[in-house]
Write a protein that holds these residues in place. Structure first.
Motif, PDB file in Angstrom:
ATOM      1  N   LEU A  38       0.815  -1.348  -0.047  1.00  0.00           N
ATOM      2  CA  LEU A  38       0.134   0.060   0.001  1.00  0.00           C
ATOM      3  C   LEU A  38       0.947   1.185   0.055  1.00  0.00           C
ATOM      4  O   LEU A  38       1.595   1.586   0.922  1.00  0.00           O
ATOM      5  CB  LEU A  38      -1.020  -0.169   1.266  1.00  0.00           C
ATOM      6  CG  LEU A  38      -2.072  -0.979   1.197  1.00  0.00           C
ATOM      7  CD1 LEU A  38      -1.658  -2.241   2.039  1.00  0.00           C
ATOM      8  CD2 LEU A  38      -3.240  -0.429   1.823  1.00  0.00           C
ATOM      9  N   ILE A  39       0.806   2.140  -0.908  1.00  0.00           N
ATOM     10  CA  ILE A  39       1.623   3.324  -1.194  1.00  0.00           C
ATOM     11  C   ILE A  39       0.933   4.448  -1.419  1.00  0.00           C
ATOM     12  O   ILE A  39      -0.016   4.565  -2.213  1.00  0.00           O
ATOM     13  CB  ILE A  39       2.559   3.064  -2.362  1.00  0.00           C
ATOM     14  CG1 ILE A  39       3.385   1.759  -2.267  1.00  0.00           C
ATOM     15  CG2 ILE A  39       3.491   4.368  -2.486  1.00  0.00           C
ATOM     16  CD1 ILE A  39       4.048   1.210  -3.478  1.00  0.00           C
ATOM     17  N   ALA A  40       1.139   5.677  -0.412  1.00  0.00           N
ATOM     18  CA  ALA A  40       0.334   6.781  -0.803  1.00  0.00           C
ATOM     19  C   ALA A  40       1.275   7.746  -1.440  1.00  0.00           C
ATOM     20  O   ALA A  40       2.384   7.841  -1.182  1.00  0.00           O
ATOM     21  CB  ALA A  40      -0.154   7.144   0.717  1.00  0.00           C
ATOM     22  N   ARG A  41       0.504   8.153  -2.851  1.00  0.00           N
ATOM     23  CA  ARG A  41       1.348   9.122  -3.360  1.00  0.00           C
ATOM     24  C   ARG A  41       0.209  10.281  -4.109  1.00  0.00           C
ATOM     25  O   ARG A  41      -0.836   9.895  -4.565  1.00  0.00           O
ATOM     26  CB  ARG A  41       1.625   8.464  -4.797  1.00  0.00           C
ATOM     27  CG  ARG A  41       3.093   7.926  -4.405  1.00  0.00           C
ATOM     28  CD  ARG A  41       3.610   7.180  -5.765  1.00  0.00           C
ATOM     29  NE  ARG A  41       4.750   6.236  -5.565  1.00  0.00           N
ATOM     30  CZ  ARG A  41       5.299   5.511  -6.400  1.00  0.00           C
ATOM     31  NH1 ARG A  41       4.420   5.274  -7.506  1.00  0.00           N
ATOM     32  NH2 ARG A  41       6.101   4.658  -5.995  1.00  0.00           N
ATOM     33  N   GLY A  42       0.452  11.570  -3.736  1.00  0.00           N
ATOM     34  CA  GLY A  42      -0.420  12.469  -4.218  1.00  0.00           C
ATOM     35  C   GLY A  42      -1.555  12.347  -3.355  1.00  0.00           C
ATOM     36  O   GLY A  42      -1.512  12.287  -1.917  1.00  0.00           O
ATOM     37  N   ASN A  43      -2.823  12.104  -4.025  1.00  0.00           N
ATOM     38  CA  ASN A  43      -4.094  12.104  -3.280  1.00  0.00           C
ATOM     39  C   ASN A  43      -4.780  10.775  -3.758  1.00  0.00           C
ATOM     40  O   ASN A  43      -5.554  10.513  -3.936  1.00  0.00           O
ATOM     41  CB  ASN A  43      -5.190  13.324  -3.797  1.00  0.00           C
ATOM     42  CG  ASN A  43      -5.091  14.516  -2.965  1.00  0.00           C
ATOM     43  OD1 ASN A  43      -3.995  14.406  -2.151  1.00  0.00           O
ATOM     44  ND2 ASN A  43      -5.574  15.417  -3.633  1.00  0.00           N
ATOM     45  N   GLU A  44      -3.760   9.871  -3.955  1.00  0.00           N
ATOM     46  CA  GLU A  44      -4.176   8.446  -4.290  1.00  0.00           C
ATOM     47  C   GLU A  44      -3.364   7.482  -3.486  1.00  0.00           C
ATOM     48  O   GLU A  44      -2.119   7.528  -2.796  1.00  0.00           O
ATOM     49  CB  GLU A  44      -3.540   8.167  -5.734  1.00  0.00           C
ATOM     50  CG  GLU A  44      -4.591   8.699  -6.818  1.00  0.00           C
ATOM     51  CD  GLU A  44      -4.240   8.072  -8.311  1.00  0.00           C
ATOM     52  OE1 GLU A  44      -5.327   8.101  -8.898  1.00  0.00           O
ATOM     53  OE2 GLU A  44      -3.169   7.538  -8.580  1.00  0.00           O
ATOM     54  N   LEU A  45      -4.006   6.189  -3.185  1.00  0.00           N
ATOM     55  CA  LEU A  45      -3.486   5.054  -2.653  1.00  0.00           C
ATOM     56  C   LEU A  45      -3.518   3.897  -3.613  1.00  0.00           C
ATOM     57  O   LEU A  45      -4.229   3.522  -4.083  1.00  0.00           O
ATOM     58  CB  LEU A  45      -4.314   4.711  -1.398  1.00  0.00           C
ATOM     59  CG  LEU A  45      -3.767   3.182  -0.695  1.00  0.00           C
ATOM     60  CD1 LEU A  45      -2.717   3.733   0.157  1.00  0.00           C
ATOM     61  CD2 LEU A  45      -5.085   2.834   0.345  1.00  0.00           C
ATOM     62  N   MET A  46      -2.091   3.580  -3.851  1.00  0.00           N
ATOM     63  CA  MET A  46      -1.833   2.678  -4.790  1.00  0.00           C
ATOM     64  C   MET A  46      -1.729   1.198  -3.974  1.00  0.00           C
ATOM     65  O   MET A  46      -1.117   1.328  -3.021  1.00  0.00           O
ATOM     66  CB  MET A  46      -0.663   2.763  -5.654  1.00  0.00           C
ATOM     67  CG  MET A  46      -0.328   1.668  -6.537  1.00  0.00           C
ATOM     68  SD  MET A  46       0.935   2.287  -7.474  1.00  0.00           S
ATOM     69  CE  MET A  46       2.512   2.475  -6.550  1.00  0.00           C
ATOM     70  N   ILE A  47      -2.567   0.080  -4.603  1.00  0.00           N
ATOM     71  CA  ILE A  47      -2.459  -1.315  -4.016  1.00  0.00           C
ATOM     72  C   ILE A  47      -1.986  -2.292  -4.718  1.00  0.00           C
ATOM     73  O   ILE A  47      -2.435  -2.437  -5.967  1.00  0.00           O
ATOM     74  CB  ILE A  47      -3.729  -1.522  -3.381  1.00  0.00           C
ATOM     75  CG1 ILE A  47      -4.614  -0.750  -2.364  1.00  0.00           C
ATOM     76  CG2 ILE A  47      -3.649  -3.066  -2.433  1.00  0.00           C
ATOM     77  CD1 ILE A  47      -6.006  -0.685  -2.282  1.00  0.00           C
ATOM     78  N   LYS A  48      -0.953  -2.996  -4.546  1.00  0.00           N
ATOM     79  CA  LYS A  48      -0.308  -4.009  -5.347  1.00  0.00           C
ATOM     80  C   LYS A  48      -0.245  -5.322  -4.630  1.00  0.00           C
ATOM     81  O   LYS A  48       0.178  -5.564  -3.496  1.00  0.00           O
ATOM     82  CB  LYS A  48       1.143  -3.601  -5.592  1.00  0.00           C
ATOM     83  CG  LYS A  48       1.331  -2.428  -6.727  1.00  0.00           C
ATOM     84  CD  LYS A  48       2.697  -2.330  -7.188  1.00  0.00           C
ATOM     85  CE  LYS A  48       2.846  -1.141  -8.073  1.00  0.00           C
ATOM     86  NZ  LYS A  48       4.313  -1.016  -8.555  1.00  0.00           N
ATOM     87  N   GLY A  49      -0.624  -6.279  -5.471  1.00  0.00           N
ATOM     88  CA  GLY A  49      -0.448  -7.716  -4.691  1.00  0.00           C
ATOM     89  C   GLY A  49      -1.361  -8.631  -5.336  1.00  0.00           C
ATOM     90  O   GLY A  49      -1.920  -8.246  -6.739  1.00  0.00           O
ATOM     91  N   THR A  50      -1.639  -9.730  -4.805  1.00  0.00           N
ATOM     92  CA  THR A  50      -2.596 -10.894  -5.522  1.00  0.00           C
ATOM     93  C   THR A  50      -4.229  -9.986  -5.728  1.00  0.00           C
ATOM     94  O   THR A  50      -4.473  -9.104  -4.951  1.00  0.00           O
ATOM     95  CB  THR A  50      -2.754 -12.021  -4.953  1.00  0.00           C
ATOM     96  OG1 THR A  50      -3.362 -11.875  -3.771  1.00  0.00           O
ATOM     97  CG2 THR A  50      -1.303 -12.553  -4.823  1.00  0.00           C
ATOM     98  N   ASP A  51      -4.812 -10.882  -6.686  1.00  0.00           N
ATOM     99  CA  ASP A  51      -6.221 -10.256  -6.687  1.00  0.00           C
ATOM    100  C   ASP A  51      -7.100 -10.250  -5.430  1.00  0.00           C
ATOM    101  O   ASP A  51      -7.714  -9.245  -5.092  1.00  0.00           O
ATOM    102  CB  ASP A  51      -6.686 -11.312  -7.740  1.00  0.00           C
ATOM    103  CG  ASP A  51      -8.307 -10.604  -8.271  1.00  0.00           C
ATOM    104  OD1 ASP A  51      -8.415  -9.335  -8.395  1.00  0.00           O
ATOM    105  OD2 ASP A  51      -9.107 -11.291  -8.279  1.00  0.00           O
ATOM    106  N   LYS A  52      -6.861 -11.608  -4.641  1.00  0.00           N
ATOM    107  CA  LYS A  52      -7.475 -11.577  -3.423  1.00  0.00           C
ATOM    108  C   LYS A  52      -7.156 -10.700  -2.524  1.00  0.00           C
ATOM    109  O   LYS A  52      -7.912  -9.817  -2.004  1.00  0.00           O
ATOM    110  CB  LYS A  52      -7.172 -12.808  -2.875  1.00  0.00           C
ATOM    111  CG  LYS A  52      -8.029 -13.293  -1.463  1.00  0.00           C
ATOM    112  CD  LYS A  52      -7.614 -14.821  -1.090  1.00  0.00           C
ATOM    113  CE  LYS A  52      -8.161 -14.928   0.242  1.00  0.00           C
ATOM    114  NZ  LYS A  52      -7.829 -16.361   0.776  1.00  0.00           N
TER     115      LYS A  52
END
Length: 337
Positions: A38-52
């Motif tokens: 979970l990475i917060a950048r600007g006004n967004e939260l980016m989530i990376k991982g498996t679909d589940k």
């Protein structure tokens, strides 16, 4: 190899992002317990991982965002509880929890259940004539009962609210204290006043008190009365005797609701006296129209250390009882019983 995917959650502005992810990302660090990035950048939260895993994180964050957009502050408890329910696949229950509002206070604060135990408590009050709630401090037993009482009064479901609790410290004999009845009992009833002030505001509360639509009195003053069309709250009921509890329960009249609350671990009665709360919860457990709720430490909304303290004392009490039983069994064997 499981394919990694990426999802993004957009916040309206920096304030909204801080509200959901916490000052200095304190809530984000809790959410990072999930097995994804979970990475917060600007006004967004980016989530990376498996679909589940990304789906779990997205659900948890979206529920917190929903809570904030309803005008409610997001707390550490909300983050941890949301994460717990999402992990258990109970996000629908979580959403229902955050959707249902009991009332809105005079300052615009929405009063809601914060745990599924609290949600069940509110549902039990709504569906039953009498509700008995047993649980530790910080579970919202009194506060939510007062909220339901105020809601019933505003909706004209009842004509008055009656709040009572046993004045154990004064032995229910208040005559020796200075002042009128109100001044005598105020110290024992202060938590009930505080909840009403928050719901109604001082001015409206005082008007209701003057008119008699809200009555706050010690349990001893309930004897001999029949209470019709009233929402009655008997607070700190662990300090009633079985006889006092029977008296209180039989005051119940037509068109009324009664909520009995107490903490079975904080009984101030003399040694050997049975608590009316635990007695009533057992005796009335199968009576139609009477709902019985048992809260646990997972329903505690105060600082998380309070839940830890409750758990530690419960463990201590269990160990103490175990040692007492072992000692008694040893004495029996020694005497040949």
């Amino acid at each position: 190899m499981t394919e990694s995917i990426e999802k993004r959650i957009a916040f309206q502005d920096a304030r909204e992002m801080v509200a959901v992810l916490g000052n200095n990302d304190e809530y984000l660090r809790i959410l990072q317990e999930l097995p994804c990035q979970l990475i917060a950048r600007g006004n967004e939260l980016m989530i990376k991982g498996t679909d589940k895993d990304t789906a779990l994180a997205e659900k948890a964050v979206n529920e917190l965002l929903y809570l904030y957009r309803q005008g409610l502050p997001v707390t550490e408890h909300d983050v941890k509880y949301s994460l717990k329910l999402v992990r258990e696949g109970r996000e629908e229950e979580l959403h229902r929890l955050y959707t249902d509002t009991v009332i809105t206070t005079y300052r615009g604060k929405q009063v809601k259940a914060k745990t599924l135990g609290q949600w069940q408590y509110l549902k039990t009050i709504a569906e039953n004539n009498i509700t008995i709630a047993v649980g530790p401090a910080g579970t919202g037993k009194t506060y939510l009962a007062v909220a339901m009482a105020v809601k019933a009064l505003k909706n004209r479901e009842v004509e008055r609210i009656i709040l009572t609790r046993p004045a154990v410290e004064a032995g229910e004999k208040l005559g020796f204290l200075p002042g009128d009845l109100q001044e005598k009992v105020d110290p024992y009833l202060r938590p009930l006043y505080d909840a009403l002030y928050e719901m109604l505001g001082m001015e409206v509360f005082q008007k209701h008190l003057t008119r008699g639509t809200i009555e706050v009195a010690p349990l001893a003053y309930m004897r001999g009365r029949t209470l019709n069309d009233a929402f009655i709250i008997l607070d700190e009921a662990q300090n009633t005797t079985a006889e006092q509890m029977r008296m209180a329960l039989t005051r119940f009249g037509f068109g009324s609701k009664l909520v009995v609350t107490g903490d079975a671990t904080q009984i101030d009665l003399p040694a050997g006296k049975q608590s009316g709360l635990t007695n009533a919860a057992f005796v009335l457990r199968n009576i139609p129209g009477i709902g019985i709720i048992h809260f646990t430490e997972s329903d505690v909304i105060r600082h998380e250390i309070v839940a830890a303290i409750i758990k530690a004392y419960q463990h201590y009490d269990e160990q103490k009882k175990k040692k007492s039983r072992e000692r008694r069994d040893g004495d029996d064997r020694h005497t040949g019983k």
